[in-house]
Scaffold this motif. Structure first.
Motif, mmCIF file in Angstrom:
data_model
loop_
_atom_site.group_PDB
_atom_site.id
_atom_site.type_symbol
_atom_site.label_atom_id
_atom_site.label_comp_id
_atom_site.label_asym_id
_atom_site.label_seq_id
_atom_site.Cartn_x
_atom_site.Cartn_y
_atom_site.Cartn_z
ATOM 1 N N ASN A 116 -36.320 -2.202 2.029
ATOM 2 C CA ASN A 116 -35.869 -2.793 0.775
ATOM 3 C C ASN A 116 -34.442 -2.371 0.431
ATOM 4 O O ASN A 116 -33.665 -3.166 -0.118
ATOM 5 C CB ASN A 116 -36.812 -2.404 -0.363
ATOM 6 N N ILE A 117 -34.094 -1.137 0.775
ATOM 7 C CA ILE A 117 -32.724 -0.665 0.542
ATOM 8 C C ILE A 117 -31.749 -1.483 1.386
ATOM 9 O O ILE A 117 -30.695 -1.937 0.914
ATOM 10 C CB ILE A 117 -32.604 0.832 0.873
ATOM 11 N N ILE A 118 -32.095 -1.691 2.655
ATOM 12 C CA ILE A 118 -31.219 -2.454 3.559
ATOM 13 C C ILE A 118 -31.108 -3.897 3.100
ATOM 14 O O ILE A 118 -30.001 -4.472 3.055
ATOM 15 C CB ILE A 118 -31.753 -2.374 5.002
ATOM 16 N N ASN A 119 -32.237 -4.511 2.729
ATOM 17 C CA ASN A 119 -32.208 -5.909 2.281
ATOM 18 C C ASN A 119 -31.377 -6.068 1.008
ATOM 19 O O ASN A 119 -30.575 -7.011 0.887
ATOM 20 C CB ASN A 119 -33.633 -6.408 2.033
ATOM 21 N N ALA A 120 -31.555 -5.153 0.069
ATOM 22 C CA ALA A 120 -30.794 -5.239 -1.182
ATOM 23 C C ALA A 120 -29.310 -5.022 -0.929
ATOM 24 O O ALA A 120 -28.467 -5.690 -1.560
ATOM 25 C CB ALA A 120 -31.318 -4.197 -2.174
ATOM 26 N N PHE A 121 -28.980 -4.135 -0.016
ATOM 27 C CA PHE A 121 -27.561 -3.899 0.290
ATOM 28 C C PHE A 121 -26.937 -5.144 0.928
ATOM 29 O O PHE A 121 -25.806 -5.505 0.594
ATOM 30 C CB PHE A 121 -27.419 -2.692 1.221
ATOM 31 N N MET A 122 -27.658 -5.771 1.851
ATOM 32 C CA MET A 122 -27.139 -6.978 2.499
ATOM 33 C C MET A 122 -26.895 -8.086 1.481
ATOM 34 O O MET A 122 -25.938 -8.863 1.599
ATOM 35 C CB MET A 122 -28.115 -7.450 3.575
ATOM 36 N N ILE A 123 -27.746 -8.161 0.461
ATOM 37 C CA ILE A 123 -27.594 -9.212 -0.547
ATOM 38 C C ILE A 123 -26.440 -8.897 -1.501
ATOM 39 O O ILE A 123 -25.637 -9.773 -1.843
ATOM 40 C CB ILE A 123 -28.909 -9.373 -1.340
ATOM 41 N N ALA A 124 -26.322 -7.644 -1.923
ATOM 42 C CA ALA A 124 -25.366 -7.294 -2.982
ATOM 43 C C ALA A 124 -23.971 -6.985 -2.468
ATOM 44 O O ALA A 124 -22.980 -7.214 -3.183
ATOM 45 C CB ALA A 124 -25.895 -6.098 -3.779
ATOM 46 N N TYR A 125 -23.862 -6.476 -1.230
ATOM 47 C CA TYR A 125 -22.566 -5.979 -0.769
ATOM 48 C C TYR A 125 -21.964 -6.775 0.388
ATOM 49 O O TYR A 125 -20.786 -6.606 0.684
ATOM 50 C CB TYR A 125 -22.704 -4.513 -0.331
ATOM 51 N N VAL A 126 -22.751 -7.603 1.058
ATOM 52 C CA VAL A 126 -22.271 -8.294 2.256
ATOM 53 C C VAL A 126 -22.237 -9.790 1.995
ATOM 54 O O VAL A 126 -23.207 -10.376 1.496
ATOM 55 C CB VAL A 126 -23.178 -7.981 3.470
ATOM 56 N N GLY A 127 -21.124 -10.404 2.327
ATOM 57 C CA GLY A 127 -20.992 -11.852 2.183
ATOM 58 C C GLY A 127 -19.593 -12.252 1.767
ATOM 59 O O GLY A 127 -18.727 -11.410 1.493
ATOM 60 N N GLU A 128 -19.357 -13.526 1.713
ATOM 61 C CA GLU A 128 -18.041 -14.036 1.345
ATOM 62 C C GLU A 128 -17.728 -13.701 -0.111
ATOM 63 O O GLU A 128 -18.540 -13.918 -1.007
ATOM 64 C CB GLU A 128 -18.003 -15.554 1.552
ATOM 65 N N GLY A 129 -16.548 -13.121 -0.318
ATOM 66 C CA GLY A 129 -16.128 -12.747 -1.652
ATOM 67 C C GLY A 129 -16.701 -11.427 -2.124
ATOM 68 O O GLY A 129 -16.532 -11.071 -3.297
ATOM 69 N N LYS A 130 -17.363 -10.678 -1.234
ATOM 70 C CA LYS A 130 -17.943 -9.393 -1.607
ATOM 71 C C LYS A 130 -17.193 -8.263 -0.902
ATOM 72 O O LYS A 130 -16.225 -8.492 -0.187
ATOM 73 C CB LYS A 130 -19.436 -9.364 -1.267
ATOM 74 N N ILE A 131 -17.645 -7.032 -1.108
ATOM 75 C CA ILE A 131 -16.953 -5.855 -0.561
ATOM 76 C C ILE A 131 -16.839 -5.948 0.957
ATOM 77 O O ILE A 131 -15.783 -5.688 1.545
ATOM 78 C CB ILE A 131 -17.686 -4.562 -0.960
ATOM 79 N N LEU A 132 -17.899 -6.354 1.600
ATOM 80 C CA LEU A 132 -17.925 -6.471 3.059
ATOM 81 C C LEU A 132 -18.149 -7.937 3.419
ATOM 82 O O LEU A 132 -19.186 -8.513 3.095
ATOM 83 C CB LEU A 132 -19.034 -5.595 3.651
ATOM 84 N N ASN A 133 -17.176 -8.516 4.076
ATOM 85 C CA ASN A 133 -17.317 -9.926 4.447
ATOM 86 C C ASN A 133 -18.380 -10.142 5.502
ATOM 87 O O ASN A 133 -19.161 -11.089 5.446
ATOM 88 C CB ASN A 133 -15.975 -10.465 4.961
ATOM 89 N N LYS A 134 -18.408 -9.245 6.477
ATOM 90 C CA LYS A 134 -19.351 -9.388 7.571
ATOM 91 C C LYS A 134 -19.703 -8.017 8.114
ATOM 92 O O LYS A 134 -18.831 -7.207 8.424
ATOM 93 C CB LYS A 134 -18.748 -10.248 8.690
ATOM 94 N N VAL A 135 -20.978 -7.743 8.224
ATOM 95 C CA VAL A 135 -21.461 -6.483 8.796
ATOM 96 C C VAL A 135 -22.861 -6.739 9.350
ATOM 97 O O VAL A 135 -23.648 -7.493 8.771
ATOM 98 C CB VAL A 135 -21.481 -5.360 7.737
ATOM 99 N N SER A 136 -23.155 -6.150 10.473
ATOM 100 C CA SER A 136 -24.463 -6.355 11.101
ATOM 101 C C SER A 136 -25.526 -5.503 10.422
ATOM 102 O O SER A 136 -25.237 -4.452 9.840
ATOM 103 C CB SER A 136 -24.400 -5.990 12.593
ATOM 104 N N ARG A 137 -26.730 -5.968 10.496
ATOM 105 C CA ARG A 137 -27.849 -5.221 9.897
ATOM 106 C C ARG A 137 -28.049 -3.885 10.608
ATOM 107 O O ARG A 137 -28.484 -2.912 9.983
ATOM 108 C CB ARG A 137 -29.129 -6.061 9.975
ATOM 109 N N THR A 138 -27.728 -3.835 11.887
ATOM 110 C CA THR A 138 -27.861 -2.581 12.635
ATOM 111 C C THR A 138 -26.948 -1.502 12.065
ATOM 112 O O THR A 138 -27.345 -0.338 11.936
ATOM 113 C CB THR A 138 -27.542 -2.805 14.122
ATOM 114 N N ASP A 139 -25.711 -1.882 11.727
ATOM 115 C CA ASP A 139 -24.789 -0.921 11.120
ATOM 116 C C ASP A 139 -25.314 -0.429 9.778
ATOM 117 O O ASP A 139 -25.255 0.768 9.471
ATOM 118 C CB ASP A 139 -23.408 -1.566 10.927
#
Length: 299
Positions: free
Chosen positions: A28-51
């Motif tokens: 749940n921590i990983i899923n929430a981080f991917m939603i809140a911090y990763v994506g276009e216009g966010k802190i991280l544009n692109k990052v793999s789930r493995t990282d």
């Protein structure tokens, strides 16, 4: 304030995993981080789930040492060998205690005045009898029987000591004269609970002879990564975990503005400090009771 229906209440109380609502799983921590911090216009544009998973596990590991209440315990009856194997996920011990007949825990103190060194074979003239062939034989025996089969004289004497005075054993600096005074008394050994030392080389805790047959409890710190069920984050520390992950990813990437890295470093520190205060679990009534006890006069 709305009330829960009886069916929901029954499901909560019948659940075998009571108290789990206060924790958030690693997934749940990983899923929430991917939603809140990763994506276009966010802190991280692109990052793999493995990282993200790697830095999330590192966050749990580091937070387990100082913030989480990741203290485990195991209870054994000390065998005649006077040894306790360190747990697989052991990082450091919190304390060792002896449980008496009333279930009261008596603290054991480590002794720094003995050890279990590697014993070298010698002939009558004191010449070392240790060749490459002997080394191979030793390694084969260790792999088959374990390293505890090679006991030093120091360890043998320590575990075979016979105490005539419960406050005087080979691990103290006592000097008793004819008037019964004790000089050089080490306060940590001014008790009869027993002593121990940890041999990091072999992975065993060694106890004194007085603890044979006694019930001993080891309370130790784990890194929090033993099993899937242990990789949990308390909700008081959830935001700190996000900041740890974000800082870990940003600090290992190139072409990231230093200002952004320093920002998340400060936020990580602030959130960790806030989580540590929250999880310290200080109750004002209990604190006041301790202060009242300290205010008693000793006659």
């Amino acid at each position: 304030m709305g009330l829960l229906d009886s069916q929901t209440q029954k499901q909560w109380y019948d659940s075998s995993s009571k108290g789990d609502y206060q924790f958030v799983s690693l997934d749940n921590i990983i899923n929430a981080f991917m939603i809140a911090y990763v994506g276009e216009g966010k802190i991280l544009n692109k990052v793999s789930r493995t990282d993200v998973q790697f830095h999330a596990m590192r966050a749990i590991q580091e937070l387990s040492y100082d913030v989480f209440r990741s203290i485990k315990s195991q209870e054994i009856e000390v065998p005649n060998t006077l040894l306790m194997a360190l747990p697989q996920d052991y990082v450091n011990y919190v304390k060792l205690v002896r449980s008496d007949s009333n279930g009261i825990e008596r603290v054991l103190y480590p002794t720094g005045k003995t050890s279990n060194p590697f014993a070298i074979e010698q002939d009558a003239d004191g010449v070392y009898q240790f060749t490459d062939t002997d080394l191979d034989a030793v390694e084969d025996t260790i792999s088959e029987q374990g390293e505890t089969s090679f006991e030093s004289d120091t360890w043998k004497n320590y575990k075979d000591q016979t105490e005539t005075d419960v406050y005087s054993d080979d691990s103290t600096d006592l000097d008793i004269d004819h008037r019964g005074r004790r000089y050089g008394l080490d306060p940590q050994h001014a008790q009869s609970n027993g002593t121990f030392f940890i041999d990091q080389r072999t992975g065993y805790i060694h106890f004194g002879s007085t603890l044979a047959g006694q019930t001993v409890i080891l309370k130790y710190i784990s890194d929090g990564l033993g099993t899937d069920g242990e990789m949990l984050v308390h909700k008081f520390c959830e935001e700190a975990a996000y900041k740890w992950i974000a800082y870990g990813i940003l600090s290992t990437r190139s072409n990231v503005p230093e200002m952004l890295v320093m920002r998340f470093k400060k936020e990580k520190f602030a959130e960790t400090r806030k989580a540590k205060i929250r999880l310290s679990n200080i109750k004002i009534e209990e604190f006041a009771q301790i202060l009242k006890g300290l205010g008693k006069q000793i006659k």
